[in-house]
Design a protein around this motif. Structure first.
Motif, PDB file in Angstrom:
ATOM      1  N   GLU A  41       0.851  -1.109   0.018  1.00 19.06           N
ATOM      2  CA  GLU A  41      -0.077  -0.018   0.117  1.00 19.06           C
ATOM      3  C   GLU A  41       0.874   1.361  -0.148  1.00 19.06           C
ATOM      4  O   GLU A  41       1.756   1.352   0.738  1.00 19.06           O
ATOM      5  CB  GLU A  41      -0.817  -0.035   1.131  1.00 19.06           C
ATOM      6  N   GLY A  42       0.443   2.043  -0.777  1.00 22.57           N
ATOM      7  CA  GLY A  42       1.231   3.377  -1.026  1.00 22.57           C
ATOM      8  C   GLY A  42       0.287   4.631  -0.934  1.00 22.57           C
ATOM      9  O   GLY A  42      -1.085   4.465  -1.313  1.00 22.57           O
ATOM     10  N   SER A  43       0.628   5.369  -0.135  1.00 20.11           N
ATOM     11  CA  SER A  43      -0.053   6.925  -0.099  1.00 20.11           C
ATOM     12  C   SER A  43       0.667   7.880   0.499  1.00 20.11           C
ATOM     13  O   SER A  43       1.746   7.966   0.999  1.00 20.11           O
ATOM     14  CB  SER A  43      -1.109   6.787   1.242  1.00 20.11           C
ATOM     15  N   PHE A  44       0.354   9.233   0.223  1.00 23.08           N
ATOM     16  CA  PHE A  44       1.079  10.478   0.651  1.00 23.08           C
ATOM     17  C   PHE A  44       0.046  11.415   0.522  1.00 23.08           C
ATOM     18  O   PHE A  44      -0.927  11.398  -0.601  1.00 23.08           O
ATOM     19  CB  PHE A  44       2.291  10.571  -0.200  1.00 23.08           C
TER      20      PHE A  44
ATOM     21  N   HIS B 238      -1.849   0.757  -4.830  1.00 22.18           N
ATOM     22  CA  HIS B 238      -1.322  -0.777  -4.583  1.00 22.18           C
ATOM     23  C   HIS B 238      -0.112  -0.905  -5.504  1.00 22.18           C
ATOM     24  O   HIS B 238      -0.033  -0.634  -6.543  1.00 22.18           O
ATOM     25  CB  HIS B 238      -2.390  -1.705  -4.565  1.00 22.18           C
ATOM     26  N   TYR B 239       0.862  -1.912  -5.146  1.00 21.84           N
ATOM     27  CA  TYR B 239       1.983  -2.144  -5.891  1.00 21.84           C
ATOM     28  C   TYR B 239       2.521  -3.507  -5.506  1.00 21.84           C
ATOM     29  O   TYR B 239       2.381  -3.860  -4.403  1.00 21.84           O
ATOM     30  CB  TYR B 239       3.227  -1.102  -5.776  1.00 21.84           C
ATOM     31  N   THR B 240       3.392  -4.101  -6.517  1.00 19.72           N
ATOM     32  CA  THR B 240       4.066  -5.335  -5.932  1.00 19.72           C
ATOM     33  C   THR B 240       5.448  -4.972  -6.034  1.00 19.72           C
ATOM     34  O   THR B 240       6.095  -4.064  -6.803  1.00 19.72           O
ATOM     35  CB  THR B 240       3.625  -6.543  -6.857  1.00 19.72           C
TER      36      THR B 240
ATOM     37  N   SER C 214       8.688   6.053   5.408  1.00 19.66           N
ATOM     38  CA  SER C 214       7.801   7.109   5.758  1.00 19.66           C
ATOM     39  C   SER C 214       8.697   8.071   5.048  1.00 19.66           C
ATOM     40  O   SER C 214      10.061   7.998   4.781  1.00 19.66           O
ATOM     41  CB  SER C 214       7.810   7.422   7.001  1.00 19.66           C
ATOM     42  N   MET C 215       8.263   9.455   4.455  1.00 15.24           N
ATOM     43  CA  MET C 215       9.035  10.376   3.695  1.00 15.24           C
ATOM     44  C   MET C 215       8.282  11.754   4.317  1.00 15.24           C
ATOM     45  O   MET C 215       7.239  11.948   4.617  1.00 15.24           O
ATOM     46  CB  MET C 215       9.259  10.128   2.408  1.00 15.24           C
TER      47      MET C 215
ATOM     48  N   GLN D  87       3.958   8.306   6.860  1.00 15.43           N
ATOM     49  CA  GLN D  87       4.136   7.054   6.382  1.00 15.43           C
ATOM     50  C   GLN D  87       3.521   7.045   4.528  1.00 15.43           C
ATOM     51  O   GLN D  87       2.706   7.437   4.245  1.00 15.43           O
ATOM     52  CB  GLN D  87       3.217   6.052   6.893  1.00 15.43           C
ATOM     53  N   HIS D  88       4.502   6.425   3.842  1.00 12.39           N
ATOM     54  CA  HIS D  88       4.502   6.472   2.395  1.00 12.39           C
ATOM     55  C   HIS D  88       4.035   5.235   1.765  1.00 12.39           C
ATOM     56  O   HIS D  88       3.295   4.749   1.143  1.00 12.39           O
ATOM     57  CB  HIS D  88       5.544   7.061   1.878  1.00 12.39           C
ATOM     58  N   LEU D  89       4.959   3.933   2.462  1.00 12.03           N
ATOM     59  CA  LEU D  89       4.528   2.612   1.649  1.00 12.03           C
ATOM     60  C   LEU D  89       4.658   1.824   2.908  1.00 12.03           C
ATOM     61  O   LEU D  89       5.394   1.806   3.886  1.00 12.03           O
ATOM     62  CB  LEU D  89       5.906   2.317   0.858  1.00 12.03           C
TER      63      LEU D  89
END
Length: 171
Positions: A34-37, A44-46, A151-152, A161-163
């Motif tokens: 899960e990715g967000s910012f 979503h990514y693999t 986190s970034m 939190q980013h990923l």
């Protein structure tokens, strides 16, 4: 910088990196990460990770992320992991395909690595807002899976939190 991708299984592991032996091998995301910012639509990514060594006191790594639905290549990171001998101090030296180069340092406690960016440099035409800080945690879970949280902070967003992703070992 050429990105390291190969290892030497027949070469003895350097004793300096023995505490990181649990990272070695290939890993693949168990479920999409899960990715967000605040400035990015959630996604979503693999991801596939590969950690190897060639007998030196360093681990080579390559991270490749893909879009969860289309399998389109997204983010890539490659570099090296070093340990300060006879301590729990760890350093990641990372080059990203976005043009960002990082030095992250932190500590190893048993099967967890906690890192914070010490130095960030970027190409002159990198996309804004520029990343100002990165924090990363790797943890080997009791079930043998590997978890990573990143986190970034950017010039206009605080540390967030980013990923988050969990991997299963392939080899």
């Amino acid at each position: 910088m050429a990105c390291p991708v190969t290892g030497a299984a027949s070469v003895a592991l350097n004793p300096v990196i023995q505490p990181l032996k649990w990272l070695l091998g290939s890993w693949e995301s168990d479920e999409p990460g899960e990715g967000s910012f605040p400035s990015v639509k959630p996604f979503h990514y693999t991801e596939k990770l590969h950690f190897s060594h060639v007998g030196q006191p360093v681990i080579n790594f390559m991270f490749n992320a893909f879009h969860a639905d289309s399998n389109k290549p997204l983010h890539r990171e490659c570099g090296f992991i070093r340990m300060q001998p006879e301590t729990n101090r760890v350093a990641f030296i990372i080059a990203q395909n976005s043009g960002l180069v990082e030095i992250e340092e932190g500590e190893l406690t048993e099967t967890q690595i906690t890192l914070q960016s010490q130095k960030l440099e970027r190409i002159s035409f990198a996309k804004e807002p520029h990343v100002q800080q990165i924090c990363r945690v790797f943890q080997l879970l009791p079930d043998g899976k590997l978890e990573q949280t990143v986190s970034m902070a950017t010039g206009d967003q605080p540390l967030t939190q980013h990923l988050h992703v969990t991997y299963r070992r392939l080899s």
